[in-house]
Write a protein that holds these residues in place. Structure first.
Motif, PDB file in Angstrom:
ATOM      1  N   ASN A 305      38.090  43.588  37.069  1.00  0.00           N
ATOM      2  CA  ASN A 305      38.543  42.208  36.988  1.00  0.00           C
ATOM      3  C   ASN A 305      39.545  41.886  38.099  1.00  0.00           C
ATOM      4  N   THR A 306      40.502  42.792  38.295  1.00  0.00           N
ATOM      5  CA  THR A 306      41.542  42.557  39.298  1.00  0.00           C
ATOM      6  C   THR A 306      40.976  42.576  40.712  1.00  0.00           C
ATOM      7  N   ILE A 307      40.079  43.541  40.971  1.00  0.00           N
ATOM      8  CA  ILE A 307      39.467  43.614  42.301  1.00  0.00           C
ATOM      9  C   ILE A 307      38.681  42.341  42.600  1.00  0.00           C
ATOM     10  N   MET A 308      37.886  41.903  41.621  1.00  0.00           N
ATOM     11  CA  MET A 308      37.100  40.690  41.833  1.00  0.00           C
ATOM     12  C   MET A 308      37.998  39.474  42.019  1.00  0.00           C
ATOM     13  N   LEU A 309      39.068  39.406  41.223  1.00  0.00           N
ATOM     14  CA  LEU A 309      39.979  38.273  41.330  1.00  0.00           C
ATOM     15  C   LEU A 309      40.679  38.256  42.687  1.00  0.00           C
ATOM     16  N   GLU A 310      41.084  39.428  43.158  1.00  0.00           N
ATOM     17  CA  GLU A 310      41.712  39.518  44.484  1.00  0.00           C
ATOM     18  C   GLU A 310      40.749  39.034  45.570  1.00  0.00           C
ATOM     19  N   ILE A 311      39.484  39.428  45.447  1.00  0.00           N
ATOM     20  CA  ILE A 311      38.486  39.018  46.440  1.00  0.00           C
ATOM     21  C   ILE A 311      38.288  37.503  46.410  1.00  0.00           C
ATOM     22  N   LEU A 312      38.140  36.965  45.191  1.00  0.00           N
ATOM     23  CA  LEU A 312      37.891  35.531  45.063  1.00  0.00           C
ATOM     24  C   LEU A 312      39.069  34.696  45.563  1.00  0.00           C
ATOM     25  N   VAL A 313      40.295  35.135  45.227  1.00  0.00           N
ATOM     26  CA  VAL A 313      41.478  34.335  45.557  1.00  0.00           C
ATOM     27  C   VAL A 313      41.958  34.585  46.981  1.00  0.00           C
ATOM     28  N   ASN A 314      42.131  35.864  47.346  1.00  0.00           N
ATOM     29  CA  ASN A 314      42.759  36.173  48.632  1.00  0.00           C
ATOM     30  C   ASN A 314      41.776  36.333  49.785  1.00  0.00           C
ATOM     31  N   ALA A 315      40.552  36.772  49.493  1.00  0.00           N
ATOM     32  CA  ALA A 315      39.575  36.947  50.571  1.00  0.00           C
ATOM     33  C   ALA A 315      38.738  35.688  50.786  1.00  0.00           C
ATOM     34  N   ILE A 316      38.304  35.095  49.678  1.00  0.00           N
ATOM     35  CA  ILE A 316      37.449  33.910  49.789  1.00  0.00           C
ATOM     36  C   ILE A 316      38.269  32.625  49.819  1.00  0.00           C
ATOM     37  N   GLY A 317      39.449  32.672  49.201  1.00  0.00           N
ATOM     38  CA  GLY A 317      40.304  31.487  49.192  1.00  0.00           C
ATOM     39  C   GLY A 317      40.100  30.580  48.002  1.00  0.00           C
ATOM     40  N   MET A 318      39.514  31.105  46.940  1.00  0.00           N
ATOM     41  CA  MET A 318      39.297  30.297  45.746  1.00  0.00           C
ATOM     42  C   MET A 318      40.627  30.023  45.046  1.00  0.00           C
ATOM     43  N   ASN A 319      40.712  28.900  44.379  1.00  0.00           N
ATOM     44  CA  ASN A 319      41.896  28.562  43.601  1.00  0.00           C
ATOM     45  C   ASN A 319      42.187  29.651  42.567  1.00  0.00           C
ATOM     46  N   HIS A 320      43.481  29.977  42.368  1.00  0.00           N
ATOM     47  CA  HIS A 320      43.877  31.029  41.429  1.00  0.00           C
ATOM     48  C   HIS A 320      43.232  30.849  40.054  1.00  0.00           C
ATOM     49  N   TYR A 321      43.270  29.636  39.555  1.00  0.00           N
ATOM     50  CA  TYR A 321      42.854  29.389  38.181  1.00  0.00           C
ATOM     51  C   TYR A 321      41.333  29.344  38.045  1.00  0.00           C
ATOM     52  N   VAL A 322      40.664  28.808  39.044  1.00  0.00           N
ATOM     53  CA  VAL A 322      39.195  28.801  39.035  1.00  0.00           C
ATOM     54  C   VAL A 322      38.672  30.234  39.170  1.00  0.00           C
ATOM     55  N   GLY A 323      39.315  31.015  40.031  1.00  0.00           N
ATOM     56  CA  GLY A 323      38.917  32.407  40.203  1.00  0.00           C
ATOM     57  C   GLY A 323      39.058  33.198  38.919  1.00  0.00           C
ATOM     58  N   LYS A 324      40.117  32.930  38.179  1.00  0.00           N
ATOM     59  CA  LYS A 324      40.329  33.611  36.898  1.00  0.00           C
ATOM     60  C   LYS A 324      39.224  33.262  35.912  1.00  0.00           C
ATOM     61  N   LEU A 325      38.837  31.996  35.847  1.00  0.00           N
ATOM     62  CA  LEU A 325      37.768  31.569  34.946  1.00  0.00           C
ATOM     63  C   LEU A 325      36.448  32.257  35.286  1.00  0.00           C
ATOM     64  N   CYS A 326      36.114  32.298  36.562  1.00  0.00           N
ATOM     65  CA  CYS A 326      34.861  32.925  36.992  1.00  0.00           C
ATOM     66  C   CYS A 326      34.842  34.412  36.645  1.00  0.00           C
TER      67      CYS A 326
END
Length: 349
Positions: A305-326
């Motif tokens: 979960n954390t690895i995916m969230l880091e990728i979505l938020v910090n690598a891809i630039g997704m919003n923190h909260y949207v990334g958490k939902l996904c």
């Protein structure tokens, strides 16, 4: 080969045609076991006629289709060899003898598999049957990633060696058949379908399926798990949002994301374990043992979960909260499967 074939017919308030059905199935080379699931005295003549060609087992009261199937399976396992082939058949005449023989042959050719007689829901099909099968099919595929077209068919064939496994599956009424499919997916028992004739007599009026009660029994474990997971998600998401707001300026290079996610997950995991163990799966397993397995799963999910969230938020630039939902949506299904089949697996008393 034919003396290895056993047809199991659970029957509650059967119509007069059951005796003919038993005769026709026997004529194709089967031995027959019928379970009278607490039918009224008015049906004694139907069972008396069927007894000419079948062994009749009787419940003194109605205990449900799942229990009737287990009663029959227990008898078959004690009287027949493990290499026999069992075919479960509904008593209402919806399964034709030639289809019974076809699914049996398929089971003989595919040892270790569960064979389903699959009806094609086309043409003049009662609305509740079409709707119920569609919903169950989608739910089953969603949670197991296995596509089964007819999840509600009562025409099923399998080798006798699988009987002990099937006897240990929970469920006393219609939910039992769905639980068998779920157990097969968890234990990697292959499921194969054979197309059969679709027959609904008198708009399926002979069915004893209670749309509300039996639908709840079929879906209740998934619904309870979803509710528990949603509650855990609210706690997790709330803690994540709170910690993110507090630590947003206190960590460099994205450290706040990992810290907030881990802190929130620890709190929600404790809540989720307690609810799932005591309310969803009602596990009787030693709490220390189940807790160790659960938190091993939780750590694995947390890492992923954390690895995916880091990728979505910090690598891809997704919003923190949207990334958490996904991220939570993706890991929800993996968590349900592992918990239901390996951590809180229920056993028969």
């Amino acid at each position: 080969m034919q003396n290895r074939r056993v047809a199991l017919i659970p029957a509650y308030q059967p119509n007069s045609g059951m005796a003919q059905l038993v005769q026709e199935i026997k004529d194709t080379g089967f031995q027959i076991v019928v379970v009278d699931d607490g039918s009224s005295p008015e049906k004694e003549e139907v069972f008396r006629m069927a007894a000419k060609n079948a062994v009749i087992l009787k419940h003194n009261e109605n205990r449900g289709k799942g229990r009737a199937l287990k009663t029959g399976l227990d008898y078959i396992y004690s009287k027949f060899s493990a290499d026999c082939v069992v075919v479960t058949v509904d008593a209402d005449g919806q399964h034709k003898p030639n289809d019974v023989e076809r699914v049996c042959k398929e089971a003989e050719n595919h040892a270790g598999c569960l064979i389903l007689g699959s009806r094609k829901m086309k043409g003049d099909i009662p609305l509740r049957s079409r709707f119920g099968n569609t919903v169950t099919r989608l739910v089953y595929q969603l949670f197991t990633k296995i596509r089964v077209y007819d999840t509600q068919t009562g025409l099923r064939a399998f080798e006798g060696a699988l009987i002990p496994k099937f006897l240990g599956i929970v469920g006393e009424r219609y939910e039992y058949e769905m639980n068998v499919l779920l157990e097969c997916s968890g234990c990697h028992i292959p499921i194969k379908e054979v197309s059969i004739e679709t027959v609904y007599l008198d708009n399926n009026s002979s069915s004893h399926f209670d749309t509300l009660k039996d639908s709840y029994r079929i879906y209740k474990e998934i619904l309870k798990f979803s509710a528990a997971s949603f509650g855990s998600f609210l706690i997790d998401y709330g803690m994540y949002s709170l910690l993110t707001a507090i630590t947003a300026t206190g960590f460099a290079n994205g450290g706040a994301v990992a810290f907030s996610n881990i802190g929130a997950r620890i709190v929600s995991a404790v809540f989720n374990y307690m609810v799932n163990r005591n309310m969803v799966f009602q596990s009787k397993e030693n709490p220390v043992k189940s807790a160790l397995k659960y938190f091993t799963l939780a750590v694995g999910i947390l890492v992923g979960n954390t690895i995916m969230l880091e990728i979505l938020v910090n690598a891809i630039g997704m919003n923190h909260y949207v990334g958490k939902l996904c991220t939570e949506f993706i890991f929800f299904f993996a968590s349900w499967f592992v918990q239901s089949h390996f951590i809180f697996q229920k056993k028969e008393e």
